[in-house]
Scaffold this active site. Structure first.
Site, short mmCIF file in Angstrom:
data_model
loop_
_atom_site.label_atom_id
_atom_site.label_comp_id
_atom_site.label_asym_id
_atom_site.label_seq_id
_atom_site.Cartn_x
_atom_site.Cartn_y
_atom_site.Cartn_z
N ARG A 26 -89.66 30.36 -52.31
CA ARG A 26 -89.50 31.41 -51.30
C ARG A 26 -89.64 30.79 -49.92
O ARG A 26 -90.49 29.93 -49.68
CB ARG A 26 -90.56 32.51 -51.49
CG ARG A 26 -90.27 33.48 -52.64
CD ARG A 26 -89.00 34.28 -52.40
NE ARG A 26 -88.71 35.24 -53.45
CZ ARG A 26 -87.95 34.97 -54.51
NH1 ARG A 26 -87.45 33.75 -54.68
NH2 ARG A 26 -87.68 35.91 -55.40
N GLU A 44 -84.42 35.47 -44.63
CA GLU A 44 -83.15 35.83 -45.27
C GLU A 44 -83.01 37.31 -45.56
O GLU A 44 -81.90 37.78 -45.82
CB GLU A 44 -82.94 35.02 -46.54
CG GLU A 44 -83.95 35.25 -47.65
CD GLU A 44 -83.69 34.33 -48.83
OE1 GLU A 44 -83.02 34.77 -49.77
OE2 GLU A 44 -84.13 33.17 -48.79
N HIS A 55 -79.67 30.76 -51.51
CA HIS A 55 -80.47 31.38 -52.57
C HIS A 55 -79.68 31.50 -53.87
O HIS A 55 -79.61 32.56 -54.50
CB HIS A 55 -80.98 32.75 -52.14
CG HIS A 55 -82.27 33.13 -52.79
ND1 HIS A 55 -83.25 33.88 -52.18
CD2 HIS A 55 -82.76 32.87 -54.04
CE1 HIS A 55 -84.27 34.07 -52.99
NE2 HIS A 55 -84.00 33.47 -54.13
#
Length: 316
Positions: A234, A263, A290
């Site tokens: 993350r 994000e 991602h």
């Protein structure tokens, strides 16, 4: 007769047919848009939507938000709790996803690409018309030390890959028993000693308020000047500005990330990212959007596993 549980899947592209069939056993299933939002009992999301108060207001009959992901930073969990809406994630089906390797495979690819400067070599050949192998002389992974932060499912896969490549493995995870380290032939370490020793640091920790931004200036100061940092967990785990400054000052060898801190926020967050700016300025930075778990294999396994959890909770 049980109460019908109607499901809206907000990101239905290439969704597992088996998972769809499971949801249809409970009630209606809508893909992307419901005929009546008041009839929706279960909302199934991945990462394209921010599940906040404004979105939840549209679904007055909602009983559960289901996300076939490990992290929940895209969901306002506290707001869901206050409304009595259950949040279900892959934390509830860990056994079923133990062999999902997509994120670890991407991590390995980023590690090799970063070490061997693959994107820069490509640009030099295709963009500049050069054929200069000495410009990209590097090292081999064999006998380098990989420092793994977080020795759970994905960190465990990385340890096995590193072992196959004859790397030395040192790991930090205060939540894992010693047996886990022994199983993976990883030497246990505290964080700062790991950072001092590792040639490559790979982050696989869950994000909590306690560890948010844990990799910052003081931790970077402990690293080797040639160290590579990889984060496929993350974005909030690292201080992006501190890493970008270290790259610009020659105190790090490179950074590869599949996640960025902001994000889930706003419209201009990509352009404002310190790591994006460093990449544009030619520093050794790799950024992917991602995509760690974004394989059809991984998605179908997770979609089916979490649909089974939903059926057990709401199907009868």
């Amino acid at each position: 007769m049980y109460q019908k549980t109607n499901t809206l899947i907000l990101e239905p592209e290439n969704y597992s047919p088996h998972a769809l069939a499971t949801y249809r056993q409970m009630g209606k299933v809508w893909l992307a848009q419901a005929e009546s939002e008041g009839e929706v009992s279960i909302l199934v999301v991945r990462l394209a939507y921010r599940i906040d108060r404004k979105l939840l207001d549209r679904f007055p009959s909602l009983r559960a938000v289901i996300s076939p992901t490990t992290g929940l930073t895209h969901i306002d969990v506290e707001e869901c709790r206050c409304r009595g809406i259950e949040v279900i994630s892959l934390a509830e089906c860990r056994d079923a996803i133990n062999n999902v390797t997509s994120t670890a495979e991407l991590t390995l690819g980023l590690m090799i690409a970063l070490l061997r400067a693959v994107p820069s070599a490509l640009r030099d050949v295709v963009g500049n018309g050069n054929w200069n192998r000495n410009k990209f002389r590097s090292r081999q992974l064999s006998r380098m030390t990989l420092g793994i932060v977080g020795l759970g499912r994905i960190g465990g896969h990385m340890a096995r890959y590193a072992k196959a490549l004859s790397m030395n493995i040192v790991a930090y995870d205060p939540h894992q028993p010693q047996e886990r380290f022994a199983e993976l032939d990883a030497r246990r370490s505290d964080l700062i000693p790991l950072l001092k020793e590792a040639d490559i640091i790979s982050i696989h920790a869950s994000l909590t308020e306690a560890n948010r931004g844990f990799l910052g200036n003081s931790e970077i100061a402990a690293m080797r000047s040639h160290a590579l940092v990889i984060n496929t967990a993350r974005g909030g785990l690292i201080d992006e500005a501190a890493l970008a400054d270290a790259l610009r000052n020659g105190k790090l060898g490179g950074v590869a990330v599949d996640v960025l801190r902001d994000e889930d926020e706003g419209v201009d967050w990509i352009a404002e990212s310190p790591l994006v700016k460093a990449a544009k300025d030619g520093f050794n930075v790799l950024i992917t959007p991602h995509i760690g778990g974004c394989t059809s294999d991984a998605m179908h396994v997770t979609e089916e596993s979490i649909a089974d959890v939903a059926f057990r909770k709401f199907g009868g």
